[in-house]
Design an enzyme around this catalytic site. Structure first.
Site, PDB file in Angstrom:
ATOM      1  N   TYR A 141     -11.456  67.722 -20.989  1.00  0.00           N
ATOM      2  CA  TYR A 141     -11.416  67.770 -22.450  1.00  0.00           C
ATOM      3  C   TYR A 141     -11.127  69.169 -22.987  1.00  0.00           C
ATOM      4  O   TYR A 141     -10.607  69.316 -24.077  1.00  0.00           O
ATOM      5  CB  TYR A 141     -12.756  67.312 -23.035  1.00  0.00           C
ATOM      6  CG  TYR A 141     -12.877  65.836 -23.255  1.00  0.00           C
ATOM      7  CD1 TYR A 141     -12.587  64.936 -22.246  1.00  0.00           C
ATOM      8  CD2 TYR A 141     -13.313  65.337 -24.478  1.00  0.00           C
ATOM      9  CE1 TYR A 141     -12.726  63.573 -22.448  1.00  0.00           C
ATOM     10  CE2 TYR A 141     -13.451  63.979 -24.683  1.00  0.00           C
ATOM     11  CZ  TYR A 141     -13.160  63.105 -23.677  1.00  0.00           C
ATOM     12  OH  TYR A 141     -13.301  61.761 -23.884  1.00  0.00           O
ATOM     13  N   LYS A 190     -13.964  62.902  -7.800  1.00  0.00           N
ATOM     14  CA  LYS A 190     -12.750  62.386  -7.163  1.00  0.00           C
ATOM     15  C   LYS A 190     -12.352  63.423  -6.116  1.00  0.00           C
ATOM     16  O   LYS A 190     -11.255  64.010  -6.155  1.00  0.00           O
ATOM     17  CB  LYS A 190     -11.666  62.156  -8.235  1.00  0.00           C
ATOM     18  CG  LYS A 190     -10.411  61.471  -7.737  1.00  0.00           C
ATOM     19  CD  LYS A 190     -10.599  59.992  -7.403  1.00  0.00           C
ATOM     20  CE  LYS A 190      -9.354  59.422  -6.771  1.00  0.00           C
ATOM     21  NZ  LYS A 190      -9.519  58.035  -6.295  1.00  0.00           N
ATOM     22  N   ASP A 222     -13.612  55.959  -8.836  1.00  0.00           N
ATOM     23  CA  ASP A 222     -13.059  54.593  -8.871  1.00  0.00           C
ATOM     24  C   ASP A 222     -14.046  53.587  -8.295  1.00  0.00           C
ATOM     25  O   ASP A 222     -14.268  52.518  -8.869  1.00  0.00           O
ATOM     26  CB  ASP A 222     -11.684  54.525  -8.161  1.00  0.00           C
ATOM     27  CG  ASP A 222     -11.655  55.173  -6.787  1.00  0.00           C
ATOM     28  OD1 ASP A 222     -12.643  55.832  -6.405  1.00  0.00           O
ATOM     29  OD2 ASP A 222     -10.635  55.010  -6.089  1.00  0.00           O
ATOM     30  N   ASP A 246     -17.047  59.973 -19.941  1.00  0.00           N
ATOM     31  CA  ASP A 246     -16.615  59.242 -21.141  1.00  0.00           C
ATOM     32  C   ASP A 246     -16.287  57.806 -20.763  1.00  0.00           C
ATOM     33  O   ASP A 246     -16.736  56.855 -21.403  1.00  0.00           O
ATOM     34  CB  ASP A 246     -15.381  59.933 -21.749  1.00  0.00           C
ATOM     35  CG  ASP A 246     -14.854  59.178 -22.948  1.00  0.00           C
ATOM     36  OD1 ASP A 246     -15.672  58.825 -23.826  1.00  0.00           O
ATOM     37  OD2 ASP A 246     -13.636  58.916 -23.007  1.00  0.00           O
ATOM     38  N   ASP A 250     -18.928  54.112 -21.296  1.00  0.00           N
ATOM     39  CA  ASP A 250     -18.600  52.901 -22.053  1.00  0.00           C
ATOM     40  C   ASP A 250     -18.806  51.667 -21.181  1.00  0.00           C
ATOM     41  O   ASP A 250     -19.333  50.648 -21.623  1.00  0.00           O
ATOM     42  CB  ASP A 250     -17.131  52.916 -22.534  1.00  0.00           C
ATOM     43  CG  ASP A 250     -16.985  53.467 -23.947  1.00  0.00           C
ATOM     44  OD1 ASP A 250     -17.845  54.269 -24.365  1.00  0.00           O
ATOM     45  OD2 ASP A 250     -16.013  53.088 -24.631  1.00  0.00           O
TER      46      ASP A 250
END
Ligand code: IPM
Ligand code: MG
Length: 355
Positions: A141, A190, A222, A246, A250
């Site tokens: 970000y 990752k 993942d 982020d 959700d």
């Protein structure tokens, strides 16, 4: 106790859900003899309309001078032009950064009453109780970003950057938080592809050595996304990079039935924090009085706990929300039939608080 609370209702359903939360906080102040002074300021699209800026200097100054900030939501189609030079979301990023709020806590807990509203089979979500800890002022970000024209074509760049101390402090907080819970920390990265993730992993291993009572595991982002739907009950604290957090938060949030239920706290070095529901501005239902205020009301509880140190009062709100749900009250996101309004849900929480 005396406290100054800055309200940033923002856009869309923000003003509706913040209004209900203010009533709940006022009821708490009355019942426990506290004095909360509320100040409302502009942020997001409404701030762009009125001042040209998503985070006016006066808003940031007021937030800095307060004990805690309660935010509704920012954004909406009106400000969505990709070529606009300022966007409502920039206000949110700027206040997180401006207040140094590097840690975003997103607790996800299932209410038994809402098992039927989950997109997953009830037996899979029963007992889910996790905390997504998202790094909030670094990573993808906040890295260098730009566009350029090159001989091969137009090129765009976003970068994922971290300093070692930024990783250290968020992982340390993850260990501390896990210590007060089920003592399990899942660090999500990752590392099979990204250099930033490899350093994240190295630092995490080193920090976690200081917390021998906390069990550390590493998981690739993942497969973490997959495990969130196949075995959500297996998580305790998840700590991860800004953008991964982020996305995963959700996914984690909706497990319990509705995005409208989940609160969040953004914290930094001191006590000052920013509290907001996880859901966005929901422009499709804004102004209709049907949004679920519970995510914001529970954010109010987190505000009392983390910024004001009022644990008993925070629990009173959390219990009142549980009782309001147990009494059968549902906003439309939770139940299509006999749904109550935003204010109706707020009144149910207030009634439960007073009973
Ligand atoms: C969130 C939101 C924000 C984010 C947006 C509105 C900028 O999605 O708080 O999760 O991406 O951080
Ligand atoms: Mg988000």
């Amino acid at each position: 106790m005396q406290a100054k609370i800055v309200l940033l209702p923002g856009d869309g359903v923000g003003p509706e859900v913040v209004a209900q939360t203010r009533l709940v906080l006022e009821a708490i102040a009355k019942r426990y003899s506290h004095q909360f002074a509320f100040e409302t300021h502009l942020m997001g699209g409404i701030a762009i309309d009125e001042t040209g800026e998503a985070l006016p200097a006066a808003t940031l100054a007021a937030a800095k001078a307060s004990d805690a900030v309660l935010l509704g939501a920012v954004g909406g189609p009106k400000w969505d032009d990709p070529r606009a030079k300022t966007r409502p979301e920039m206000g949110l990023l700027a206040i997180r950064r401006g207040l140094g709020l590097y840690a975003n806590l997103r607790p996800v807990r299932g209410y038994d009453e809402l098992l039927a509203s989950s997109p997953l089979k009830p037996e899979r979500v029963a007992g889910v109780d996790m905390l997504v800890l998202r790094e909030l002022t670094g990573g993808l970000y906040f890295g260098k970003k730009y566009r350029e024209d090159t001989p091969e074509g137009r090129r765009v760049v976003d970068t994922l950057e971290y300093f070692d101390f930024e990783i250290e402090r968020i992982v340390k907080l993850g260990c501390e938080l896990a210590r007060g819970r089920k003592k399990k920390l899942t660090s999500v990265d990752k590392a099979n592809v990204l250099e930033s993730s490899r350093m994240w992993r190295e630092i995490t291993v080193r920090v976690a050595e200081q917390y021998p009572d906390v069990t550390l595991e590493h998981q690739l982002v993942d497969s973490c996304a997959m495990r969130l739907v196949t075995a959500p009950g297996s998580f305790d604290v998840i700590v991860t990079e800004n953008m991964f957090g982020d996305i995963l938060s959700d996914e984690a949030a909706v497990l319990t039935g509705s995005l409208g239920m989940l609160p969040s706290a953004s914290l930094g070095v001191g006590k000052l924090g920013l509290y907001e529901p996880i859901h966005g501005s929901a422009p499709d239902i804004a102004g209709k009085g049907i949004a679920n205020p519970i995510g914001t009301i529970l954010s109010g509880a987190l505000l009392l706990r983390h910024s004001l140190g009022l644990e008993q009062e925070a629990q009173a709100i959390e219990k009142a929300v549980g009782r309001a749900l147990a009494s059968g009250k549902r906003t439309r996101d939770l139940s299509a039939e006999n749904a109550v309004s935003t204010a109706g849900m707020g009144e149910a929480v207030l009634a439960a608080l007073e009973s």
